[in-house]
Enzyme design. Structure first.
Site, mmCIF file in Angstrom:
data_model
loop_
_atom_site.group_PDB
_atom_site.id
_atom_site.type_symbol
_atom_site.label_atom_id
_atom_site.label_comp_id
_atom_site.label_asym_id
_atom_site.label_seq_id
_atom_site.Cartn_x
_atom_site.Cartn_y
_atom_site.Cartn_z
ATOM 1 C CE LYS A 145 -0.833 1.693 4.010
ATOM 2 N NZ LYS A 145 0.283 1.993 4.880
ATOM 3 C CG HIS A 177 1.931 -4.591 8.015
ATOM 4 N ND1 HIS A 177 1.552 -3.321 7.659
ATOM 5 C CD2 HIS A 177 2.244 -4.519 9.336
ATOM 6 C CE1 HIS A 177 1.638 -2.530 8.713
ATOM 7 N NE2 HIS A 177 2.055 -3.225 9.747
ATOM 8 C CE LYS A 210 0.310 -5.487 12.729
ATOM 9 N NZ LYS A 210 1.581 -5.180 13.360
ATOM 10 C CD GLU A 229 1.571 4.166 13.987
ATOM 11 O OE1 GLU A 229 2.466 3.357 13.726
ATOM 12 O OE2 GLU A 229 1.203 5.046 13.197
ATOM 13 C CG ASP A 251 -0.257 5.707 6.673
ATOM 14 O OD1 ASP A 251 0.243 4.940 5.827
ATOM 15 O OD2 ASP A 251 0.236 5.890 7.801
ATOM 16 C CG HIS A 275 -3.235 -1.250 8.334
ATOM 17 N ND1 HIS A 275 -2.829 -2.052 7.307
ATOM 18 C CD2 HIS A 275 -2.201 -0.401 8.569
ATOM 19 C CE1 HIS A 275 -1.597 -1.704 6.942
ATOM 20 N NE2 HIS A 275 -1.200 -0.698 7.699
ATOM 21 C CE LYS A 335 1.999 7.839 11.181
ATOM 22 N NZ LYS A 335 2.331 6.415 11.342
HETATM 23 C C1 BG6 Z 1 1.914 1.299 8.045
HETATM 24 C C2 BG6 Z 1 1.698 2.783 8.023
HETATM 25 O O1 BG6 Z 1 1.071 0.660 7.127
HETATM 26 O O2 BG6 Z 1 1.659 0.793 9.344
HETATM 27 C C3 BG6 Z 1 2.538 3.466 9.066
HETATM 28 O O3 BG6 Z 1 2.034 3.287 6.731
HETATM 29 C C4 BG6 Z 1 2.337 2.830 10.418
HETATM 30 O O4 BG6 Z 1 2.254 4.858 9.115
HETATM 31 C C5 BG6 Z 1 2.512 1.332 10.335
HETATM 32 O O5 BG6 Z 1 3.280 3.389 11.312
HETATM 33 C C6 BG6 Z 1 2.204 0.665 11.643
HETATM 34 O O6 BG6 Z 1 2.451 -0.711 11.579
HETATM 35 P P1 BG6 Z 1 2.543 -1.569 12.898
HETATM 36 O O7 BG6 Z 1 2.647 -2.973 12.408
HETATM 37 O O8 BG6 Z 1 3.748 -1.088 13.641
HETATM 38 O O9 BG6 Z 1 1.287 -1.307 13.651
#
Ligand code: BG6
Length: 515
Positions: free
Chosen positions: A173, A203, A207, A241, A260, A265, A363
């Site tokens: 993505k 991704h 998980k 985050e 994003d 997700h 964030k």
């Molecule tokens: C990514 C985003 O897909 O996922 C990022 O582009 C984000 O901005 C990240 O920080 C977070 O991934 P995870 O696995 O650490 O939650």
């Protein structure tokens, strides 16, 4: 109970999925080897897979980039990435065997000679490493280059699957920035690779805790009967985050929190929570059910009252003073890109009618946590004196996606003593306490699935399109607000987002969880 079922579904997957699956002869070509993702996730995951014995002995990895490197320089880059970021311990003999299959091809995406060299390199690897003509092209590069690269692959005979061998393309993505661009992107991939050879990585689907949502829902008897609007009051999906945008200004500015993370997700998480039971776990069966959820999503009429967005200002994170979004390197002072977004969605079907789904991501929030909280309605009647249940809130089931992976159920319990008072207590399942195996990284699972050609964990294009159809009206609404000189609200780094996000919930008589 007997182990032998009386009825057998002749179409169901006959494979015993408990056995480790090892990829057959193959290799991977990695575009974008200097990027963050390649170094922090892809390269370490390849090593971890090799270390776990899940890659074929002759696996090859070809790096492609505009760098004047020899094979050894590339190997050194991978070595450093693996040493710093791999999950499993470093073992010299695994590394030696793996790195013998490393090659580097210098060049840019318009360089015909470089793609010719790539073809020769792959042919050589087929001979010396026995990769059998099977190669995955991993495009860890900005989407605007996808079209050029796949065209080059086609023109240089690299996309063609011959004599039973396979060629696959892996993309990350963002799959576009709205519906239209997502379609264009898909067309450019589809001109060269058939849909079954395109693997889109989200991704989150790799998980363990996310895959466990379906196991929890469909392997147990006790959740599904109450998993509907008769019992569920609302659902909160949070991905918070504590980090800021770091060095990613170039990518992030103009993209923002909704594109994003929510578009991919969080909508995928929502689909897994809301979907009906699939007939089985084949990609097509999952896609059909997720797609039905997306097709049933409704947006509130008043987006001004049911969405919120914000940008972080300077504040504190983990005891350290941190800069505001506008002071991050590479972010223009006038940037209206949101670093926090919250939206409200409905799902218009029998199971979920009237149950709001609240999705938020930001964030520089209070802490790093991703969770899905299914909040239940209050008991219809409480046969206690009102004071006994003053402290009792709503029963909640929380899927703790990360960190501290597990599941929490919150319910009321009598406080010990001669008096009668009922308070919330929690019952926890933690991965660490129940299993000795540690969970593989999402990228390990997903890369292995690419090499095995196993698609259930990869969103299909239809899902991507539908996700944009859901998000586009909200993004348009925010863009119109901006034109009328509106702008995202502000929130201090280290807090839980702008007050407008709390106000949005308060209008519905609810509050966000503070995980
Ligand atoms: C990514 C985003 O897909 O996922 C990022 O582009 C984000 O901005 C990240 O920080 C977070 O991934 P995870 O696995 O650490 O939650």
């Amino acid at each position: 109970m007997t182990d032998t079922p009386t009825y057998v579904n002749p179409l169901r997957d006959p494979e015993d999925r408990r056995l480790p699956r090892i990829a057959g002869p193959c290799g991977m070509v990695l575009f974008g080897v200097t990027g963050d993702l390649a170094r922090k996730k892809v390269m370490p995951a390849i090593y971890d897979l090799a270390n776990r014995g899940l890659l074929p002995p002759g696996f090859s990895l070809v790096g492609f980039a505009r760098r004047d490197w020899a094979d050894q320089d590339f190997a050194q880059i991978v070595h450093d990435a693996v040493k710093t970021h791999s999950r499993t311990e470093f073992r010299e003999e695994v590394w030696r065997q793996l790195s013998e299959g490393f090659r580097f091809v210098p060049g840019d995406f318009s360089d015909d000679m470089a793609f010719d060299q790539l073809r020769r390199t792959i042919e050589e690897l087929d001979l010396v490493r026995g990769t059998g003509g099977n190669h995955a092209f991993y495009l860890s590069i900005p989407p605007k280059f996808f079209g050029d690269v796949v065209q080059q692959l086609e023109e240089h005979g690299l996309s063609e699957q011959r004599d039973g061998s396979w060629r696959r393309v892996v993309v990350e993505k963002p799959f576009g920035h709205d519906l239209e661009s997502a379609r264009e992107l898909n067309d450019s991939l589809g001109r060269v690779f058939p849909p079954a050879s395109v693997f889109r990585i989200d991704h989150y689907l790799g998980k363990e805790t996310v895959q466990n949502i379906l196991a929890m829902r469909f392997a147990n008897a006790m959740f599904e009967p109450i998993w509907n609007s008769n019992y569920v009051d609302h659902v909160q999906i949070t991905m918070a985050e504590d980090i800021g945008i770091g060095g990613r200004a170039g990518y992030y500015d103009g993209i923002g929190a909704a594109r994003d993370v929510i578009q991919n997700h969080l909508l995928q998480l929502m689909a897994l929570i809301a979907m009906e039971e699939p007939t089985d776990f084949r990609a097509e069966s999952l896609r059909i059910e997720k797609q039905k959820v997306f097709e049933s999503v409704t947006l509130p009429r008043r987006l001004d009252l049911t969405t919120a967005r914000g940008q972080y200002t300077a504040g504190w994170s983990g005891g350290v003073k941190v800069a505001g979004f506008h002071d991050e390197e590479g972010i223009p002072q006038r940037s209206k890109t949101e670093t926090f977004a919250a939206i409200t969605l409905g799902i218009d079907n029998r199971r979920w009618a009237g149950v709001p789904f609240y999705l938020r991501h930001g964030k520089r929030l209070g802490r790093r946590v991703t969770e899905v909280a299914v909040v239940f309605k209050r008991a219809p009647h409480l046969p206690f004196h009102a004071s006994a249940t003053e402290e009792l809130t709503q029963n909640t089931l929380v899927v703790r996606v990360q960190p501290d992976e597990g599941l929490t159920i919150r319910f009321g319990s009598k406080v010990p003593g001669t008096h009668l008072e009922i308070r919330d207590v929690t019952m926890d399942f933690a991965y660490g306490g129940s299993f000795t195996e540690s969970s593989p990284e999402a990228y390990e699972r997903l890369i292995l699935d690419v090499l095995l050609g196993d698609p259930p964990l990869f969103p299909r294009h239809q899902e991507v399109e539908l996700s944009w159809k859901i998000l586009d009206p909200i993004l348009d609404h925010w863009a119109r607000q901006d034109q009328r000189s509106g702008k995202p609200d502000r929130y201090q780094a280290g807090t839980w987002g702008p007050p407008s996000a709390d106000a949005m919930m308060a209008r519905d008589g609810r509050t966000w969880r503070r995980p």
